[in-house]
Design a protein around this motif. Structure first.
Motif, PDB file in Angstrom:
ATOM      1  N   VAL A  99      34.506  30.064  32.760  1.00 27.45           N
ATOM      2  CA  VAL A  99      34.980  29.049  33.708  1.00 27.45           C
ATOM      3  C   VAL A  99      36.468  28.774  33.482  1.00 27.45           C
ATOM      4  CG1 VAL A  99      34.841  26.615  34.322  1.00 27.45           C
ATOM      5  CG2 VAL A  99      32.754  27.960  34.107  1.00 27.45           C
ATOM      6  N   ILE A 100      36.847  28.614  32.213  1.00 22.55           N
ATOM      7  CA  ILE A 100      38.254  28.340  31.887  1.00 22.55           C
ATOM      8  C   ILE A 100      39.144  29.494  32.358  1.00 22.55           C
ATOM      9  CG2 ILE A 100      39.889  28.015  29.984  1.00 22.55           C
ATOM     10  CD1 ILE A 100      37.621  26.640  28.445  1.00 22.55           C
ATOM     11  N   ALA A 101      38.717  30.726  32.083  1.00 19.31           N
ATOM     12  CA  ALA A 101      39.497  31.896  32.494  1.00 19.31           C
ATOM     13  C   ALA A 101      39.628  31.963  34.012  1.00 19.31           C
ATOM     14  CB  ALA A 101      38.848  33.166  31.959  1.00 19.31           C
ATOM     15  N   SER A 102      38.555  31.636  34.722  1.00 21.86           N
ATOM     16  CA  SER A 102      38.586  31.683  36.185  1.00 21.86           C
ATOM     17  C   SER A 102      39.474  30.591  36.756  1.00 21.86           C
ATOM     18  CB  SER A 102      37.169  31.560  36.747  1.00 21.86           C
ATOM     19  OG  SER A 102      36.378  32.670  36.369  1.00 21.86           O
ATOM     20  N   PHE A 103      39.551  29.434  36.075  1.00 23.76           N
ATOM     21  CA  PHE A 103      40.443  28.369  36.510  1.00 23.76           C
ATOM     22  C   PHE A 103      41.903  28.747  36.265  1.00 23.76           C
ATOM     23  CE2 PHE A 103      38.347  24.118  37.411  1.00 23.76           C
ATOM     24  CZ  PHE A 103      37.152  24.687  37.812  1.00 23.76           C
ATOM     25  N   LEU A 104      42.167  29.409  35.139  1.00 21.58           N
ATOM     26  CA  LEU A 104      43.540  29.793  34.807  1.00 21.58           C
ATOM     27  C   LEU A 104      44.023  30.957  35.661  1.00 21.58           C
ATOM     28  CD1 LEU A 104      43.434  29.557  30.897  1.00 21.58           C
ATOM     29  CD2 LEU A 104      44.486  27.948  32.501  1.00 21.58           C
ATOM     30  N   TRP A 105      43.129  31.911  35.928  1.00 20.21           N
ATOM     31  CA  TRP A 105      43.489  33.090  36.713  1.00 20.21           C
ATOM     32  C   TRP A 105      42.474  33.265  37.845  1.00 20.21           C
ATOM     33  CZ3 TRP A 105      43.293  33.480  31.255  1.00 20.21           C
ATOM     34  CH2 TRP A 105      44.549  33.508  30.643  1.00 20.21           C
ATOM     35  N   PRO A 106      42.568  32.433  38.878  1.00 17.56           N
ATOM     36  CA  PRO A 106      41.614  32.549  39.992  1.00 17.56           C
ATOM     37  C   PRO A 106      41.772  33.890  40.695  1.00 17.56           C
ATOM     38  CG  PRO A 106      43.415  31.049  40.534  1.00 17.56           C
ATOM     39  CD  PRO A 106      43.551  31.371  39.085  1.00 17.56           C
ATOM     40  N   THR A 107      40.651  34.522  40.986  1.00 18.01           N
ATOM     41  CA  THR A 107      40.666  35.835  41.635  1.00 18.01           C
ATOM     42  C   THR A 107      39.909  35.775  42.946  1.00 18.01           C
ATOM     43  OG1 THR A 107      38.670  36.526  40.437  1.00 18.01           O
ATOM     44  CG2 THR A 107      40.781  37.056  39.427  1.00 18.01           C
ATOM     45  N   GLU A 108      40.413  36.527  43.908  1.00 12.45           N
ATOM     46  CA  GLU A 108      39.736  36.658  45.193  1.00 12.45           C
ATOM     47  C   GLU A 108      39.317  38.115  45.370  1.00 12.45           C
ATOM     48  OE1 GLU A 108      42.029  35.111  48.396  1.00 12.45           O
ATOM     49  OE2 GLU A 108      42.336  33.144  47.454  1.00 12.45           O
ATOM     50  N   ILE A 109      38.223  38.297  46.080  1.00 12.00           N
ATOM     51  CA  ILE A 109      37.699  39.647  46.260  1.00 12.00           C
ATOM     52  C   ILE A 109      37.482  39.919  47.737  1.00 12.00           C
ATOM     53  CG2 ILE A 109      36.584  39.860  43.998  1.00 12.00           C
ATOM     54  CD1 ILE A 109      34.010  38.904  45.195  1.00 12.00           C
ATOM     55  N   THR A 110      37.588  41.177  48.101  1.00 16.80           N
ATOM     56  CA  THR A 110      37.273  41.611  49.461  1.00 16.80           C
ATOM     57  C   THR A 110      35.788  41.934  49.510  1.00 16.80           C
ATOM     58  OG1 THR A 110      39.479  42.538  49.736  1.00 16.80           O
ATOM     59  CG2 THR A 110      37.763  43.283  51.260  1.00 16.80           C
ATOM     60  N   LEU A 111      35.063  41.139  50.260  1.00 13.96           N
ATOM     61  CA  LEU A 111      33.624  41.312  50.295  1.00 13.96           C
ATOM     62  C   LEU A 111      33.251  42.515  51.146  1.00 13.96           C
ATOM     63  CD1 LEU A 111      32.528  37.585  50.622  1.00 13.96           C
ATOM     64  CD2 LEU A 111      32.785  38.980  48.577  1.00 13.96           C
ATOM     65  N   VAL A 112      32.288  43.287  50.664  1.00 11.55           N
ATOM     66  CA  VAL A 112      31.876  44.513  51.338  1.00 11.55           C
ATOM     67  C   VAL A 112      30.463  44.353  51.873  1.00 11.55           C
ATOM     68  CG1 VAL A 112      33.362  45.934  49.908  1.00 11.55           C
ATOM     69  CG2 VAL A 112      31.027  45.481  49.172  1.00 11.55           C
ATOM     70  N   ALA A 113      29.972  45.372  52.544  1.00 13.27           N
ATOM     71  CA  ALA A 113      28.622  45.313  53.126  1.00 13.27           C
ATOM     72  C   ALA A 113      27.586  45.177  52.035  1.00 13.27           C
ATOM     73  CB  ALA A 113      28.356  46.562  53.943  1.00 13.27           C
ATOM     74  N   PRO A 114      26.630  44.250  52.185  1.00  9.70           N
ATOM     75  CA  PRO A 114      25.618  44.057  51.142  1.00  9.70           C
ATOM     76  C   PRO A 114      24.633  45.202  51.092  1.00  9.70           C
ATOM     77  CG  PRO A 114      25.103  42.723  53.061  1.00  9.70           C
ATOM     78  CD  PRO A 114      26.445  43.357  53.324  1.00  9.70           C
ATOM     79  N   PRO A 115      24.135  45.536  49.880  1.00  8.04           N
ATOM     80  CA  PRO A 115      23.102  46.572  49.782  1.00  8.04           C
ATOM     81  C   PRO A 115      21.801  46.099  50.409  1.00  8.04           C
ATOM     82  CG  PRO A 115      23.437  45.479  47.671  1.00  8.04           C
ATOM     83  CD  PRO A 115      24.481  44.949  48.598  1.00  8.04           C
TER      84      PRO A 115
END
Length: 410
Positions: A99-115
């Motif tokens: 959680v701490i790492a995600s708060f310090l370095w928030p990342t966004e992802i390109t969502l792809v087609a679900p399996p």
């Protein structure tokens, strides 16, 4: 039988770590130099991993049952309880660090087609329902399907009952456990060949460029796992043994973590951890139970994966995240991680459950799972390495703590 042992001993006693390193180097060289040939070598890795998965359920069932049946009253209590505490604290601590790492370095992802074929639990109650159903599963089905929760439940129950059996019955169980262990040790000795096949085929089919689009997400995931492996876990071990924890930390990462990295299965790595504990002369009544239990519930790496990918999905969708929700996510991730199966990709299917905390629908959450499979070549390998190496590390720490407490005060 003595002839078999005499013939196999030179093979069993050779340096496995050195042999694995040779297989690793040769696998990388082949994968880069001759990809078409390397792809066919994947069959060697498949045979090795399949053999490990084949013997692991039988090993866990027989070993845990024999250990409990032959255990004297009071044996192992001093060791098992601290190990279980370490498992719980380590998994929750890993989720908090994520959680701490995600708060310090928030990342966004390109969502792809679900399996389309994937399925995930719809809520926390379904997780507990599946847990209970796994516990009461038919023992034959549990062994054949690799349901380690069911295997543990039946082996513990049978072990408790057979503690009151005749000495001859307990001796038969002990001999059976030794026989299965010997077969497992033979299988492990083929690890260099299996790792050679796994590395060469993986490198040939995926290549290093496959991870380029997810560098930041991987950096957060792998960086968090590194912090847990080299800072949090050693600190927990130091609290137990009150001396330098890094010799044990580095040893377990080198021997258990490297093997788990390539097999990508905590369950398949159980024999490796048992061999480490045996070599260190730890009490068999302790590690015969703690290692299989750890492969089922000690999932710090899985907690990190669930937390980081869930928060990445929230950031990508513009969902506001407050501190209380993030803390609750750490708890949920720890519970989910304990329910993750000890097989490759086991933690990914629990991501939709955590995503539900932020109102993310199941279809979108399954797209996050798909992203997890894309980066799984590195993510799942490192996750399993952290999970499995900490099983051995925490078992060692608890046993060394017991030795320290037994020593007279100077």
């Amino acid at each position: 039988m003595n002839r078999v042992f005499k013939f196999a001993m030179p093979f069993l006693q050779a340096s496995l770590v050195k042999q694995i390193l040779v297989g690793l180097v040769l696998g990388i060289a082949l994968g880069m130099a001759a990809p078409s040939v390397a792809v066919s070598m994947g069959f060697l890795g498949t045979i090795f991993v399949t053999a490990l998965k084949g013997v692991a359920p039988i090993l866990v069932f027989v070993l845990v049952m024999s250990s409990i049946a032959n255990q004297r009253i009071g044996d192992g209590d001093l060791h098992i309880k601290p190990i279980l505490v370490l498992y719980m604290v380590g998994t929750f601590g890993a989720a908090v660090i994520a959680v701490i790492a995600s708060f310090l370095w928030p990342t966004e992802i390109t969502l792809v087609a679900p399996p389309e074929s994937a399925s995930a639990p719809a809520g926390i109650f379904e997780v507990f329902e599946n847990l209970i159903l796994n516990v009461v599963d038919n023992p034959v089905h549990a062994i054949s399907s690799g349901n380690y929760i069911g295997i543990l439940a039946w082996s513990i129950a049978m072990g408790i009952v057979l503690r009151h059996g005749t000495p001859a019955t307990r001796e038969v169980l002990s001999d059976a456990a030794k026989g299965v262990e010997f077969i497992v040790r033979l299988v492990i000795r083929f690890a260099p060949i299996g790792i050679f096949g796994l590395v060469s085929s993986t490198l040939a089919t995926t290549g290093l460029e496959a991870m380029a689009g997810y560098v930041k997400l991987l950096a957060v995931l792998l960086g968090t796992m590194a912090v847990v492996a080299f800072v949090v876990n050693p600190f927990l071990v130091w609290l137990m043994i009150r001396r330098n924890p890094y010799p044990y930390t580095l040893m377990t990462i080198r021997e258990s973590g490297v093997a788990a990295f390539f097999t990508r299965s905590s369950a398949a790595n159980i024999p490796v951890n048992l061999e480490i504990c045996r070599r260190l002369n730890l009490p068999e009544s302790t590690y015969a139970v703690s290692i299989p239990v750890g492969a089922t519930v000690n999932m710090a790496g899985a907690a990190i994966t669930i937390t980081v990918l869930t928060l990445s999905a929230a950031y990508s969708l513009g969902v506001a995240i407050d501190i209380p929700t993030a803390i609750f996510l750490s708890f949920i991730a720890s519970v989910c991680a304990a329910g993750a199966s000890g097989v490759p990709g086991g933690s990914l299917m629990l991501i939709p459950l955590a995503c539900g905390l932020f109102g993310i629908d199941q279809n979108t959450a399954m797209q996050v799972v798909a992203v997890g499979f894309i980066i799984g070549v590195l993510q799942d390998s490192c996750e399993t390495a952290l999970n499995s190496s900490s099983d051995a590390l925490f078992t060692i720490a608890a046993c060394k703590r017991a030795e320290r407490l037994r020593q007279p005060m100077s």
